[in-house]
Design a protein around this motif. Structure first.
Motif, mmCIF file in Angstrom:
data_model
loop_
_atom_site.group_PDB
_atom_site.id
_atom_site.type_symbol
_atom_site.label_atom_id
_atom_site.label_comp_id
_atom_site.label_asym_id
_atom_site.label_seq_id
_atom_site.Cartn_x
_atom_site.Cartn_y
_atom_site.Cartn_z
ATOM 1 N N SER A 1 24.013 33.263 26.973
ATOM 2 C CA SER A 1 25.442 33.423 26.670
ATOM 3 C C SER A 1 26.359 33.527 27.875
ATOM 4 C CB SER A 1 25.633 34.667 25.794
ATOM 5 O OG SER A 1 25.261 35.841 26.513
ATOM 6 N N PHE A 2 25.814 33.701 29.092
ATOM 7 C CA PHE A 2 26.683 33.956 30.244
ATOM 8 C C PHE A 2 27.546 32.741 30.581
ATOM 9 C CE2 PHE A 2 27.877 34.470 34.678
ATOM 10 C CZ PHE A 2 28.249 35.809 34.716
ATOM 11 N N ASN A 3 28.837 32.944 30.589
ATOM 12 C CA ASN A 3 29.814 31.936 31.036
ATOM 13 C C ASN A 3 29.550 30.555 30.433
ATOM 14 O OD1 ASN A 3 32.098 31.108 32.373
ATOM 15 N ND2 ASN A 3 31.154 30.977 34.386
ATOM 16 N N THR A 4 29.396 30.490 29.134
ATOM 17 C CA THR A 4 29.130 29.207 28.457
ATOM 18 C C THR A 4 30.376 28.330 28.355
ATOM 19 O OG1 THR A 4 29.456 30.332 26.343
ATOM 20 C CG2 THR A 4 27.189 30.065 27.109
ATOM 21 N N THR A 5 31.541 28.859 28.758
ATOM 22 C CA THR A 5 32.788 28.077 28.694
ATOM 23 C C THR A 5 32.902 27.079 29.836
ATOM 24 O OG1 THR A 5 33.951 29.767 29.976
ATOM 25 C CG2 THR A 5 34.007 29.974 27.571
ATOM 26 N N LYS A 6 31.912 27.095 30.752
ATOM 27 C CA LYS A 6 31.911 26.200 31.918
ATOM 28 C C LYS A 6 33.088 26.459 32.852
ATOM 29 C CE LYS A 6 29.235 22.489 29.789
ATOM 30 N NZ LYS A 6 29.101 21.050 29.549
ATOM 31 N N GLY A 7 33.582 27.711 32.838
ATOM 32 C CA GLY A 7 34.623 28.097 33.778
ATOM 33 C C GLY A 7 34.031 28.351 35.144
ATOM 34 N N ILE A 8 34.882 28.795 36.085
ATOM 35 C CA ILE A 8 34.388 29.079 37.429
ATOM 36 C C ILE A 8 33.506 30.328 37.398
ATOM 37 C CG2 ILE A 8 36.373 28.001 38.543
ATOM 38 C CD1 ILE A 8 37.466 30.840 39.057
ATOM 39 N N SER A 9 32.665 30.471 38.392
ATOM 40 C CA SER A 9 31.787 31.633 38.470
ATOM 41 C C SER A 9 32.618 32.893 38.693
ATOM 42 C CB SER A 9 30.785 31.481 39.615
ATOM 43 O OG SER A 9 30.080 32.694 39.810
ATOM 44 N N LEU B 1 24.017 29.648 44.918
ATOM 45 C CA LEU B 1 23.376 30.501 43.915
ATOM 46 C C LEU B 1 24.432 31.247 43.092
ATOM 47 C CD1 LEU B 1 20.860 31.950 42.698
ATOM 48 C CD2 LEU B 1 21.068 33.599 44.562
ATOM 49 N N LEU B 2 25.543 31.629 43.739
ATOM 50 C CA LEU B 2 26.578 32.385 43.041
ATOM 51 C C LEU B 2 27.303 31.541 41.994
ATOM 52 C CD1 LEU B 2 28.247 34.402 45.948
ATOM 53 C CD2 LEU B 2 26.288 35.014 44.555
ATOM 54 N N LYS B 3 27.117 30.218 42.052
ATOM 55 C CA LYS B 3 27.856 29.328 41.156
ATOM 56 C C LYS B 3 26.960 28.514 40.233
ATOM 57 C CE LYS B 3 31.168 28.637 44.913
ATOM 58 N NZ LYS B 3 31.724 27.646 45.869
#
Length: 411
Positions: free
Chosen positions: A232-240, A129-131
């Motif tokens: 908009s949250f973390n749309t760069t596909k980086g790590i959580s 869930l965190l990721k």
């Protein structure tokens, strides 16, 4: 202090109830269990057989009006893992609507509509869930934290592996505790240093002591409304950005990488085995043994899709039979049934190799023996229940630590 009244959602066969009522400081006054994919409601039948049908609801929580749910001090549940994105908003007082069928928004709806909101929340989910989702790592958890924050709750969370604290199964789950702004715990968290709360002062650190890895931490705000955050949250596909421990209050997140600190007794797989009383149906025949060995073994082979496309397939070997001198692997929902499987547990006994019994699976989740035994409930279904359940001992320890914290702060 008086008993805290509890509402148990997504109740399954009652793992939360068993853990909380073990402390005798909690009393479940209303529960709901609904399995959408089956005609016969097996889990609900077991729940009613163990705890009684009074104040137990067996319809989809989406169809239960908030007015039919009694006021309660604490709301608990292990809700389904789904796509939690926000579908739309309304301009009226109801505010947010998530996608229909996504049951997190039923929790949100109850908390939104309750005039007398529960003081405490205890929720559980798989640690991914965190990721999730993979397209916006951490977005789903961010939405939950932000929505609870907007409703007046502070949250602390931790990924807990039950076996790290002496329990018989390696089962990693994220648990998060919510404290309404009307509570003494909320005020204590608000006035505390976030990392100090995570490491020492919080309920979860009291229940499950930790070592912190201070250099691996971060602090950030969840800004904007839920629709904006969803998009908009973390749309760069980086790590959580969410690490395995943390707190959120007023939309401010502090999260830290931690590791367990435990030196107590350890329960291993051999401790929970039935000695000589396991059913003969559990034993693996010589005829089936090669299938088990193949599925458990390492593979490097060519395989073909239904469309005829050939590809190289490889995977490592599993320990076969399972090591009994350590906690068990995680129970899965497909643990029951005779068919050979890569993931089912197999133990070696004097009589030969065998699968685990329903009682042994219950013990791995720290349920009472035969908790799920009921006429008309197959052993495969009992195994399915345990694959879906939580480790009761984890809830027991959290409940005990919560009561102690309430007593300390309200004395």
């Amino acid at each position: 202090m008086q008993q805290l009244t509890v509402c148990e959602l997504f109740a399954g066969v009652g793992g939360f109830r068993l853990g909380l009522e073990n402390t005798e400081k909690f009393r479940v006054i209303w529960s709901n269990q609904w399995e959408p994919s089956t005609k016969k409601q097996h889990a609900s039948l077991v729940y009613e057989a163990r705890f009684g049908a009074r104040n137990h609801s067996n319809v989809s929580i989406e169809d239960v009006p908030t007015s039919e749910i009694p006021d309660h001090d604490m709301l608990v549940g292990g809700f389904p893992c789904q796509d939690y994105s926000v579908a739309t908003t309304l301009k009226n007082s109801k505010g947010l609507i998530g996608k229909k069928g996504v049951l997190w928004w039923s929790i949100h709806r109850i908390l939104s509509e309750k005039i007398n909101k529960p003081k405490y929340l205890l929720l559980e989910n798989v640690d991914r869930l965190l990721k999730s989702p993979s397209s916006q790592r951490g977005r789903d958890f961010a939405l939950m934290l932000k929505s609870l924050s907007d409703l007046g709750y502070a949250i602390e969370w931790r990924v807990i592996n039950a076996a790290d604290y002496g329990m018989p199964q390696r089962r990693r789950r994220v648990f998060f505790l919510g404290y309404h702004k009307s509570t003494a715990i909320y005020q204590a968290l608000k006035s505390s240093n976030a990392n100090n709360w995570i490491e020492k002062k919080g309920v979860l650190s009291s229940a499950f002591p930790i070592n912190t890895i201070a250099q691996n931490s971060s602090h950030f705000n969840l800004e904007g409304d839920l629709v904006t955050l969803s998009d908009s949250f973390n749309t760069t596909k980086g790590i959580s950005p969410f690490l395995n421990s943390g707190v959120c209050i007023n939309g401010e997140v502090s999260t830290v990488k931690t590791s367990p600190s435990y030196d107590g007794d350890i329960t291993v797989l051999s401790n929970i085995l039935e000695n000589g009383s396991a059913s003969s149906e559990l034993f693996i025949s010589e005829e089936d043994l090669p299938k088990w060995e193949y599925l458990k073994g390492a593979k490097k082979e060519m395989r073909k899709t239904k469309e005829g496309f050939e590809y190289n397939y490889s995977e490592g070997s599993m320990v076969f039979p399972d090591a009994v001198n350590q906690p068990s692997r995680t129970i899965i929902t497909g643990e029951g049934g005779k068919s050979p499987s890569r993931f089912k547990h197999v133990v070696s006994t004097k009589k030969g190799l065998r699968r685990l019994s329903p009682i042994e699976l219950e013990r791995l989740n720290m349920f009472p023996d035969d908790h799920t035994k009921l006429e008309g409930i197959s052993d495969a279904k009992r195994a399915f229940f345990m694959g879906n359940a939580l480790v009761v001992g984890v809830v027991d320890k959290i409940g005990d630590a919560l009561v102690k914290k309430i007593k300390k702060l309200e004395a």
